[in-house]
Design a protein around this motif. Structure first.
Motif, mmCIF file in Angstrom:
data_model
loop_
_atom_site.group_PDB
_atom_site.id
_atom_site.type_symbol
_atom_site.label_atom_id
_atom_site.label_comp_id
_atom_site.label_asym_id
_atom_site.label_seq_id
_atom_site.Cartn_x
_atom_site.Cartn_y
_atom_site.Cartn_z
ATOM 1 N N GLU A 134 42.029 32.729 52.585
ATOM 2 C CA GLU A 134 41.081 31.738 53.105
ATOM 3 C C GLU A 134 39.867 32.382 53.763
ATOM 4 O O GLU A 134 38.791 31.773 53.806
ATOM 5 C CB GLU A 134 41.778 30.810 54.102
ATOM 6 N N ILE A 135 40.005 33.592 54.270
ATOM 7 C CA ILE A 135 38.862 34.263 54.908
ATOM 8 C C ILE A 135 38.199 35.261 53.955
ATOM 9 O O ILE A 135 37.418 36.107 54.378
ATOM 10 C CB ILE A 135 39.266 34.962 56.225
ATOM 11 N N GLY A 136 38.530 35.146 52.661
ATOM 12 C CA GLY A 136 37.803 35.911 51.656
ATOM 13 C C GLY A 136 38.327 37.292 51.342
ATOM 14 O O GLY A 136 37.582 38.129 50.811
ATOM 15 N N GLN A 137 39.604 37.554 51.638
ATOM 16 C CA GLN A 137 40.154 38.878 51.366
ATOM 17 C C GLN A 137 40.912 38.915 50.041
ATOM 18 O O GLN A 137 41.992 39.484 49.923
ATOM 19 C CB GLN A 137 41.068 39.312 52.512
ATOM 20 N N ALA A 138 40.315 38.316 49.021
ATOM 21 C CA ALA A 138 40.984 38.242 47.721
ATOM 22 C C ALA A 138 41.278 39.620 47.144
ATOM 23 O O ALA A 138 42.376 39.875 46.633
ATOM 24 C CB ALA A 138 40.131 37.437 46.747
ATOM 25 N N ARG A 139 40.316 40.528 47.209
ATOM 26 C CA ARG A 139 40.513 41.841 46.601
ATOM 27 C C ARG A 139 41.616 42.623 47.299
ATOM 28 O O ARG A 139 42.408 43.319 46.647
ATOM 29 C CB ARG A 139 39.198 42.631 46.621
ATOM 30 N N GLU A 140 41.663 42.515 48.621
ATOM 31 C CA GLU A 140 42.705 43.228 49.360
ATOM 32 C C GLU A 140 44.087 42.662 49.031
ATOM 33 O O GLU A 140 45.054 43.410 48.820
ATOM 34 C CB GLU A 140 42.449 43.130 50.864
ATOM 35 N N VAL A 141 44.177 41.330 48.958
ATOM 36 C CA VAL A 141 45.460 40.696 48.647
ATOM 37 C C VAL A 141 45.907 41.045 47.233
ATOM 38 O O VAL A 141 47.070 41.413 47.000
ATOM 39 C CB VAL A 141 45.356 39.161 48.809
ATOM 40 N N TRP A 142 44.981 40.957 46.290
ATOM 41 C CA TRP A 142 45.340 41.231 44.898
ATOM 42 C C TRP A 142 45.730 42.696 44.707
ATOM 43 O O TRP A 142 46.645 43.009 43.932
ATOM 44 C CB TRP A 142 44.191 40.850 43.981
ATOM 45 N N ALA A 143 45.068 43.601 45.407
ATOM 46 C CA ALA A 143 45.387 45.022 45.286
ATOM 47 C C ALA A 143 46.821 45.318 45.727
ATOM 48 O O ALA A 143 47.437 46.278 45.246
ATOM 49 C CB ALA A 143 44.402 45.852 46.113
ATOM 50 N N GLN A 144 47.352 44.497 46.619
ATOM 51 C CA GLN A 144 48.711 44.715 47.108
ATOM 52 C C GLN A 144 49.740 43.826 46.402
ATOM 53 O O GLN A 144 50.904 43.791 46.797
ATOM 54 C CB GLN A 144 48.762 44.443 48.614
ATOM 55 N N SER A 145 49.307 43.120 45.352
ATOM 56 C CA SER A 145 50.192 42.139 44.708
ATOM 57 C C SER A 145 50.683 42.551 43.334
ATOM 58 O O SER A 145 51.326 41.751 42.649
ATOM 59 C CB SER A 145 49.471 40.787 44.584
ATOM 60 N N ALA A 146 50.392 43.788 42.918
ATOM 61 C CA ALA A 146 50.730 44.196 41.560
ATOM 62 C C ALA A 146 52.229 44.080 41.282
ATOM 63 O O ALA A 146 52.649 43.526 40.259
ATOM 64 C CB ALA A 146 50.252 45.624 41.315
ATOM 65 N N GLU A 147 53.044 44.570 42.190
ATOM 66 C CA GLU A 147 54.490 44.533 41.980
ATOM 67 C C GLU A 147 55.011 43.095 41.990
ATOM 68 O O GLU A 147 55.835 42.709 41.154
ATOM 69 C CB GLU A 147 55.193 45.359 43.053
ATOM 70 N N ARG A 148 54.524 42.309 42.927
ATOM 71 C CA ARG A 148 54.946 40.903 43.020
ATOM 72 C C ARG A 148 54.511 40.127 41.775
ATOM 73 O O ARG A 148 55.273 39.318 41.240
ATOM 74 C CB ARG A 148 54.351 40.282 44.287
ATOM 75 N N PHE A 149 53.294 40.369 41.310
ATOM 76 C CA PHE A 149 52.804 39.688 40.111
ATOM 77 C C PHE A 149 53.662 40.039 38.902
ATOM 78 O O PHE A 149 54.041 39.157 38.114
ATOM 79 C CB PHE A 149 51.343 40.077 39.855
ATOM 80 N N ALA A 150 53.987 41.301 38.750
ATOM 81 C CA ALA A 150 54.780 41.722 37.598
ATOM 82 C C ALA A 150 56.189 41.137 37.643
ATOM 83 O O ALA A 150 56.704 40.648 36.628
ATOM 84 C CB ALA A 150 54.846 43.246 37.536
#
Length: 495
Positions: A346-362
């Motif tokens: 919500e505060i615009g940290q999409a890139r930081e969140v996505w960078a840490q989501s690779a394992e969860r996404f997979a």
């Protein structure tokens, strides 16, 4: 304007939907002298309105899209729409829905023309909520015009799946009155790739479908044709669209849940969906995850199933066992990736969140989705691999008592025994999203086949299949050259 019995050509701007168009057009122009009723449903954003408007334009039919309004306002809106359709400068006025329904059916009287008259009442649940007597009034007219001649072809359409499903169920007034019941589904994974213009890049198409599925409105209405240019652009595209608080897709998963009429406590329903997204796919696992007793979650599970947001899939090897799967990819992506990091997004940290989501996404998004795509492949284009088998396609667990473990089969084709014959297995498959598959995966499938043989199932014609989005080892490829194993990657799945 098409006449009675005339073939109605699907406009070029209507993508895919050949079967749906053919069914609707056949209904609309069928040459019978009686009133006919059809029910069209499907989750929001599937293109139902787009399809029905195109059909009305082709046939000169009357289309009315309802809104959330009071009974009086809805009647005024209908009167204005009818006046516009008739070319009148003065809106028509109806005191009650009884008057309005009678007028609609009078329009289809034989002395007013020869061709069938198509009438579409879209978002019908809004009308029925404001005027609960409406289905009964339509039933009365339908019954009347079975004995008297009529050109009426009435289509009721809506997105509230639980409401639309109830129109023809049990003791509902319209039970047994419909000649058409159509559920508009999302595009299949191959059609979705063509729709987004990424069919030449299966790697990108698979990731895109894992997030947004086959919902047509997301490209045109929500993203204004913002499509990832290549696989390298996927991460940037995701951060500027789905994960951006400035994008309409950012809160779409929440809206999809809130729009269902039978859902009141959205927090409980999100918890149920989060449990499934985390891998707790059984009733007991879901109950344990959210801290409730299994009996206490029966209602939310039923509502989510009726809303077609959750699907219960039976284990093809163990009678009475089943697991749940989220059917809407965007909701699964939201529960697995977005909801745990909502404050940061919500505060615009999409890139930081996505960078840490690779394992969860997979593990929680792409992996389970890839398994579902493999089963869809076997139901469709992959059917040629099965030697004519039309068995049940699903997944299940084969118990290995000697090793005290369970073998998960991601894609299986099983035919039930008939006439005293044994049940047979046509295919056993394992699917891996981010793992290069090797001989150990093939050996596990072979062990499952042996165990099923010991249980008395016919496995003489059982093929073994390895599905992988990451590739196959040289040893497995060499083994496949002998012809006793199928290797299917993204290129094969997307054909």
């Amino acid at each position: 304007m098409a006449g009675q019995g005339q073939r109605v050509v699907k406009p070029d701007h209507v993508f895919d939907r050949g079967a749906e168009w053919a069914g609707l057009a056949s209904f609309a122009v069928r040459a019978v002298p009686r009133a006919m009723l059809g029910v069209v449903s499907g989750r929001r954003r599937m293109g139902k309105t787009y399809l029905l408007r195109a059909l009305c334009e082709q046939l000169g039919g009357f289309y009315f899209g309802a809104t959330a309004a009071t009974e009086g306002e809805s009647l005024r809106q209908l009167g204005a729409a009818l006046a516009g359709h008739a070319g009148s400068r003065v809106p028509f006025s109806f005191a009650t829905w009884d008057d309005a329904v009678s007028y609609l059916f009078d329009l289809a009287a034989p002395d007013r023309g020869g061709a069938p008259l198509l009438v579409v009442l879209d978002e019908f649940p809004y009308l029925a909520k404001a005027a609960p007597e409406l289905p009964s009034l339509i039933q009365r007219e339908m019954d009347r015009y079975q004995a008297e001649p009529s050109r009426m072809r009435l289509l009721l359409c809506g997105s509230a799946m639980s409401v639309m499903g109830g129109l023809l169920a049990s003791t509902a007034p319209l039970r047994g009155r419909a000649q058409l019941e159509l559920i508009v589904q999302p595009f299949g994974y191959r059609s979705a790739a063509e729709f987004w213009g990424v069919a030449d890049s299966p790697e990108l198409a698979a990731r895109l479908h894992a997030v947004l599925g086959g919902t047509p409105a997301y490209r045109r209405q929500f993203l204004a044709e913002d499509v990832p240019e290549s696989l390298d652009d996927f991460d940037d595209w995701l951060c500027r669209t789905v994960l951006s608080p400035l994008s309409p897709l950012f809160r779409e998963a929440r809206y999809l849940l809130a729009e269902e009429a039978d859902i009141r406590d959205t927090a409980l329903y999100h918890s149920v969906l989060a449990a499934v997204a985390e891998g707790n796919a059984t009733r007991g696992g879901i109950a344990g995850y959210i801290g409730r007793k299994a009996v206490d979650i029966s209602h939310p599970l039923n509502v989510l199933e009726d809303s077609r947001l959750l699907e219960r899939e039976a284990d093809v090897f163990r009678a009475g066992k089943s697991h749940y799967r989220i059917t809407e990819p965007l909701i699964n992506f939201y529960e697995a990736v977005m909801r745990p990091a909502w404050a940061r997004l919500e505060i615009g940290q999409a890139r930081e969140v996505w960078a840490q989501s690779a394992e969860r996404f997979a593990a929680q998004v792409a992996g389970p989705h890839f398994e579902a795509v493999c089963r869809e492949y076997l139901l469709g284009p992959g059917g040629a691999l099965l030697g004519g088998s039309l068995g049940r396609v699903g997944s299940g667990i084969v118990v290995d008592p000697a090793a005290r473990k369970q073998i998960q089969i991601d894609a299986a084709v099983v035919e039930g025994g008939s006439g005293g014959g044994r049940a047979s297995v046509a295919l056993l498959g394992e699917a891996k999203w981010g793992t290069v598959m090797g001989l150990n995966h093939l050996e596990r499938l072979a062990r499952a086949r042996d165990l099923l043989t010991e249980r008395g199932m016919d496995t003489g014609g059982c093929a073994l299949a390895c599905f992988s989005a990451a590739g196959f080892s040289d040893a497995l490829r060499a083994r496949a050259e002998r012809g006793d194993v199928l290797l299917l990657g993204l290129r094969e799945l997307y054909g």
